[in-house]
Design a protein around this motif. Structure first.
Motif, PDB file in Angstrom:
ATOM      1  N   GLY A 135       0.790  -1.224   0.000  1.00 32.34           N
ATOM      2  CA  GLY A 135       0.000   0.000   0.000  1.00 32.34           C
ATOM      3  C   GLY A 135       0.822   1.273   0.000  1.00 32.34           C
ATOM      4  N   ARG A 136       2.050   1.181   0.435  1.00 32.45           N
ATOM      5  CA  ARG A 136       2.883   2.402   0.513  1.00 32.45           C
ATOM      6  C   ARG A 136       4.353   1.995   0.616  1.00 32.45           C
ATOM      7  N   GLY A 137       5.206   2.992   0.677  1.00 30.16           N
ATOM      8  CA  GLY A 137       6.626   2.765   0.958  1.00 30.16           C
ATOM      9  C   GLY A 137       7.305   1.829  -0.026  1.00 30.16           C
ATOM     10  N   ILE A 138       8.110   0.934   0.518  1.00 32.26           N
ATOM     11  CA  ILE A 138       8.917   0.030  -0.310  1.00 32.26           C
ATOM     12  C   ILE A 138       8.023  -0.913  -1.117  1.00 32.26           C
ATOM     13  N   GLY A 139       6.961  -1.422  -0.490  1.00 32.81           N
ATOM     14  CA  GLY A 139       6.080  -2.369  -1.185  1.00 32.81           C
ATOM     15  C   GLY A 139       5.423  -1.748  -2.407  1.00 32.81           C
ATOM     16  N   ALA A 194      -5.898  -7.526   3.870  1.00 30.01           N
ATOM     17  CA  ALA A 194      -5.606  -8.676   4.720  1.00 30.01           C
ATOM     18  C   ALA A 194      -4.582  -8.284   5.775  1.00 30.01           C
ATOM     19  N   ASP A 195      -4.668  -8.969   6.914  1.00 27.39           N
ATOM     20  CA  ASP A 195      -3.650  -8.791   7.953  1.00 27.39           C
ATOM     21  C   ASP A 195      -2.723  -9.997   7.871  1.00 27.39           C
ATOM     22  N   VAL A 196      -1.486  -9.773   7.476  1.00 27.75           N
ATOM     23  CA  VAL A 196      -0.569 -10.898   7.224  1.00 27.75           C
ATOM     24  C   VAL A 196      -0.183 -11.632   8.504  1.00 27.75           C
ATOM     25  N   SER A 197      -0.524 -11.051   9.663  1.00 35.95           N
ATOM     26  CA  SER A 197      -0.239 -11.760  10.907  1.00 35.95           C
ATOM     27  C   SER A 197      -1.345 -12.758  11.251  1.00 35.95           C
ATOM     28  N   ASN A 223       7.701 -10.931   0.075  1.00 29.78           N
ATOM     29  CA  ASN A 223       7.285 -10.788   1.469  1.00 29.78           C
ATOM     30  C   ASN A 223       7.898  -9.508   2.017  1.00 29.78           C
ATOM     31  N   ASN A 224       7.102  -8.444   1.955  1.00 30.10           N
ATOM     32  CA  ASN A 224       7.607  -7.112   2.304  1.00 30.10           C
ATOM     33  C   ASN A 224       6.940  -6.513   3.541  1.00 30.10           C
ATOM     34  N   ALA A 225       5.708  -6.928   3.853  1.00 35.99           N
ATOM     35  CA  ALA A 225       4.989  -6.296   4.979  1.00 35.99           C
ATOM     36  C   ALA A 225       5.835  -6.397   6.238  1.00 35.99           C
ATOM     37  N   ASN A 271      13.030  -7.641  19.029  1.00 32.55           N
ATOM     38  CA  ASN A 271      11.968  -8.308  18.272  1.00 32.55           C
ATOM     39  C   ASN A 271      12.189  -8.155  16.761  1.00 32.55           C
ATOM     40  N   TYR A 272      12.448  -6.933  16.337  1.00 33.21           N
ATOM     41  CA  TYR A 272      12.604  -6.642  14.902  1.00 33.21           C
ATOM     42  C   TYR A 272      13.861  -7.325  14.351  1.00 33.21           C
ATOM     43  N   ALA A 273      14.975  -7.220  15.086  1.00 31.04           N
ATOM     44  CA  ALA A 273      16.226  -7.844  14.612  1.00 31.04           C
ATOM     45  C   ALA A 273      16.063  -9.355  14.512  1.00 31.04           C
ATOM     46  N   SER A 328      13.275 -10.971  14.000  1.00 30.40           N
ATOM     47  CA  SER A 328      12.406 -11.283  12.854  1.00 30.40           C
ATOM     48  C   SER A 328      13.182 -11.186  11.545  1.00 30.40           C
ATOM     49  N   LYS A 329      14.054 -10.192  11.443  1.00 27.61           N
ATOM     50  CA  LYS A 329      14.772  -9.970  10.182  1.00 27.61           C
ATOM     51  C   LYS A 329      15.936 -10.950  10.009  1.00 27.61           C
ATOM     52  N   ALA A 330      16.540 -11.401  11.118  1.00 29.70           N
ATOM     53  CA  ALA A 330      17.539 -12.474  11.043  1.00 29.70           C
ATOM     54  C   ALA A 330      16.824 -13.778  10.702  1.00 29.70           C
ATOM     55  N   PHE A 352      19.057   2.161   5.682  1.00 33.41           N
ATOM     56  CA  PHE A 352      18.157   3.236   6.073  1.00 33.41           C
ATOM     57  C   PHE A 352      17.523   3.826   4.822  1.00 33.41           C
ATOM     58  N   ILE A 353      16.262   3.487   4.631  1.00 34.43           N
ATOM     59  CA  ILE A 353      15.527   3.926   3.447  1.00 34.43           C
ATOM     60  C   ILE A 353      14.497   4.971   3.897  1.00 34.43           C
ATOM     61  N   ALA A 354      14.417   6.064   3.175  1.00 36.43           N
ATOM     62  CA  ALA A 354      13.474   7.125   3.553  1.00 36.43           C
ATOM     63  C   ALA A 354      12.043   6.690   3.246  1.00 36.43           C
ATOM     64  N   THR A 355      11.275   6.352   4.287  1.00 37.52           N
ATOM     65  CA  THR A 355       9.846   6.016   4.153  1.00 37.52           C
ATOM     66  C   THR A 355       9.133   6.513   5.418  1.00 37.52           C
ATOM     67  N   GLU A 356       7.813   6.278   5.451  1.00 33.21           N
ATOM     68  CA  GLU A 356       7.059   6.679   6.650  1.00 33.21           C
ATOM     69  C   GLU A 356       7.553   5.946   7.893  1.00 33.21           C
TER      70      GLU A 356
HETATM   71  P1  NAD Z   1       5.903   1.118   5.733  1.00 33.58           P
HETATM   72  O1  NAD Z   1       5.482   1.142   7.156  1.00 33.58           O
HETATM   73  O2  NAD Z   1       5.961   2.389   4.971  1.00 33.58           O
HETATM   74  O3  NAD Z   1       4.986   0.090   4.905  1.00 33.58           O
HETATM   75  C1  NAD Z   1       4.711  -1.158   5.430  1.00 33.58           C
HETATM   76  C2  NAD Z   1       3.575  -1.783   4.666  1.00 33.58           C
HETATM   77  O4  NAD Z   1       3.298  -3.037   5.275  1.00 33.58           O
HETATM   78  C3  NAD Z   1       2.293  -0.973   4.718  1.00 33.58           C
HETATM   79  O5  NAD Z   1       1.654  -1.044   3.461  1.00 33.58           O
HETATM   80  C4  NAD Z   1       1.457  -1.710   5.755  1.00 33.58           C
HETATM   81  O6  NAD Z   1       0.064  -1.633   5.511  1.00 33.58           O
HETATM   82  C5  NAD Z   1       1.935  -3.126   5.559  1.00 33.58           C
HETATM   83  N1  NAD Z   1       1.695  -3.929   6.741  1.00 33.58           N
HETATM   84  C6  NAD Z   1       2.229  -3.771   7.978  1.00 33.58           C
HETATM   85  N2  NAD Z   1       1.703  -4.688   8.808  1.00 33.58           N
HETATM   86  C7  NAD Z   1       0.832  -5.424   8.086  1.00 33.58           C
HETATM   87  C8  NAD Z   1      -0.045  -6.496   8.386  1.00 33.58           C
HETATM   88  N3  NAD Z   1      -0.125  -7.022   9.618  1.00 33.58           N
HETATM   89  N4  NAD Z   1      -0.807  -7.006   7.404  1.00 33.58           N
HETATM   90  C9  NAD Z   1      -0.763  -6.487   6.160  1.00 33.58           C
HETATM   91  N5  NAD Z   1       0.048  -5.482   5.808  1.00 33.58           N
HETATM   92  C10 NAD Z   1       0.818  -4.950   6.772  1.00 33.58           C
HETATM   93  O7  NAD Z   1       7.304   0.367   5.728  1.00 33.58           O
HETATM   94  P2  NAD Z   1       8.496   0.357   4.658  1.00 33.58           P
HETATM   95  O8  NAD Z   1       9.546   1.269   5.163  1.00 33.58           O
HETATM   96  O9  NAD Z   1       8.001   0.479   3.286  1.00 33.58           O
HETATM   97  O10 NAD Z   1       9.045  -1.118   4.937  1.00 33.58           O
HETATM   98  C11 NAD Z   1       8.747  -2.229   4.109  1.00 33.58           C
HETATM   99  C12 NAD Z   1       9.627  -3.397   4.532  1.00 33.58           C
HETATM  100  O11 NAD Z   1      11.000  -3.019   4.448  1.00 33.58           O
HETATM  101  C13 NAD Z   1       9.402  -3.847   5.972  1.00 33.58           C
HETATM  102  O12 NAD Z   1       9.493  -5.251   6.053  1.00 33.58           O
HETATM  103  C14 NAD Z   1      10.557  -3.215   6.715  1.00 33.58           C
HETATM  104  O13 NAD Z   1      10.893  -3.929   7.873  1.00 33.58           O
HETATM  105  C15 NAD Z   1      11.643  -3.301   5.665  1.00 33.58           C
HETATM  106  N6  NAD Z   1      12.739  -2.364   5.876  1.00 33.58           N
HETATM  107  C16 NAD Z   1      12.527  -1.017   5.821  1.00 33.58           C
HETATM  108  C17 NAD Z   1      13.599  -0.169   6.025  1.00 33.58           C
HETATM  109  C18 NAD Z   1      13.452   1.315   5.969  1.00 33.58           C
HETATM  110  O14 NAD Z   1      14.448   2.002   6.220  1.00 33.58           O
HETATM  111  N7  NAD Z   1      12.303   1.845   5.621  1.00 33.58           N
HETATM  112  C19 NAD Z   1      14.865  -0.685   6.305  1.00 33.58           C
HETATM  113  C20 NAD Z   1      15.036  -2.048   6.350  1.00 33.58           C
HETATM  114  C21 NAD Z   1      13.960  -2.884   6.126  1.00 33.58           C
END
Ligand code: NAD
Length: 247
Positions: free
Chosen positions: A17-21, A64-67, A91-93, A156-158, A160-162, A189-193
């Motif tokens: 919906g936003r950001g990297i995805g 959908a809620d991926v959790s 798998n980006n969420a 928690n985050y580290a 999950s990502k490892a 470090f990627i510029a997103t919300e």
């Molecule tokens: P973001 O918060 O801008 O976007 C996350 C997206 O995931 C949103 O569309 C949100 O709706 C969705 N999402 C979150 N929880 C969800 C759920 N339970 N069910 C369905 N959708 C869900 O984040 P982003 O910065 O675009 O990050 C995307 C991925 O990149 C993430 O896995 C994040 O951990 C990873 N990442 C980001 C950065 C960064 O600097 N932004 C760095 C390293 C890794």
């Protein structure tokens, strides 16, 4: 359309919906893929789907809620009913619930592991059959530099990502003979919300050899390569997109 190298490929992207995805969905569509977009916020998904259609590709969405395991099973079911198959799974969420170890609630741990790691297992399992049938598949899991280096306040985050990296390597070994590759992308470090409150942190900037935050397009470019037919001899790898942060 810019390029047709992924013509007839179907890509399922979570957190689209936003950001990297969102950037990944648009980049794959620009290269000819039809997309199935999964996230929690319908309005955002609809907007991205419109952008994809404007590029001349098909886009379908599911809220959908991926959790939630039922949501994942249903999302993949609908994707396969809609398109007949899924070739590329991204798998980006992901979420963060940062706090120091001693303050971390069980819920903070469980939410992050379920959203970031368990979801990748569930989606991979649900999509693998369709990929096996066609003897082609690309699984791309979005990890993080933090999964390689650890980070205070992010147990928690580290984890999950490892975990995503271990999952990726196991999938790579298990699915290689079926024409399916599995790779991880580890953004820095990627510029997103998700990171907007960190952008002014000069100590953090000093840790990036390239000296500036990455863009969502930088990550999407890496995913596009790993999703393409050109990366067929690459599996089980972690591609860092981090300006040199974690070398
Ligand atoms: P973001 O918060 O801008 O976007 C996350 C997206 O995931 C949103 O569309 C949100 O709706 C969705 N999402 C979150 N929880 C969800 C759920 N339970 N069910 C369905 N959708 C869900 O984040 P982003 O910065 O675009 O990050 C995307 C991925 O990149 C993430 O896995 C994040 O951990 C990873 N990442 C980001 C950065 C960064 O600097 N932004 C760095 C390293 C890794």
């Amino acid at each position: 359309m810019e390029n047709s190298e992924m013509l007839d490929r179907v890509a399922l992207i979570t957190g689209a919906g936003r950001g990297i995805g969102r950037a990944i969905a648009l980049e794959l569509a620009r290269n000819g893929a039809d997309v199935f977009l999964v996230a929690r916020t319908e309005a955002q998904l609809l907007a991205v789907a419109e952008e994809v259609r404007a590029l001349g590709r098909k886009a379908e969405i599911i809220v959908a809620d991926v959790s939630h395991a039922e949501d994942v099973a249903n999302a993949v079911d609908v994707a396969i009913k809609t398109y007949g198959h899924v070739d590329i799974l991204v798998n980006n969420a992901g979420i963060t619930r940062d706090t120091l170890l001693v303050r971390m609630k069980d819920d903070d741990w469980n939410m992050v592991i379920d959203t970031n790691l368990r979801s990748a297992f569930l989606f991979s399992r649900a999509c693998a059959k369709s990929m096996m049938k066609r003897r082609f598949g690309r699984i791309i899991n979005i990890s993080s530099v933090v999964g390689l280096t650890g980070n205070a306040g992010q147990c928690n985050y580290a984890a999950s990502k490892a975990g995503i990296i271990g999952l990726t390597k196991a999938l790579a070994r298990e699915l290689a003979s079926r024409g399916i590759t599995a790779n991880a992308v580890a953004p820095g470090f990627i510029a997103t919300e998700m990171t907007e409150n960190l952008a002014a942190d000069s100590a953090l900037m000093n840790k990036i050899p390239i000296g500036v935050p990455g863009t969502v397009q930088d990550v999407a470019n890496a995913v596009r390569f790993l999703a393409s037919d050109r990366s067929g001899y690459i599996t089980g790898q972690v591609l860092n997109v981090d300006g040199g942060m974690a070398m």
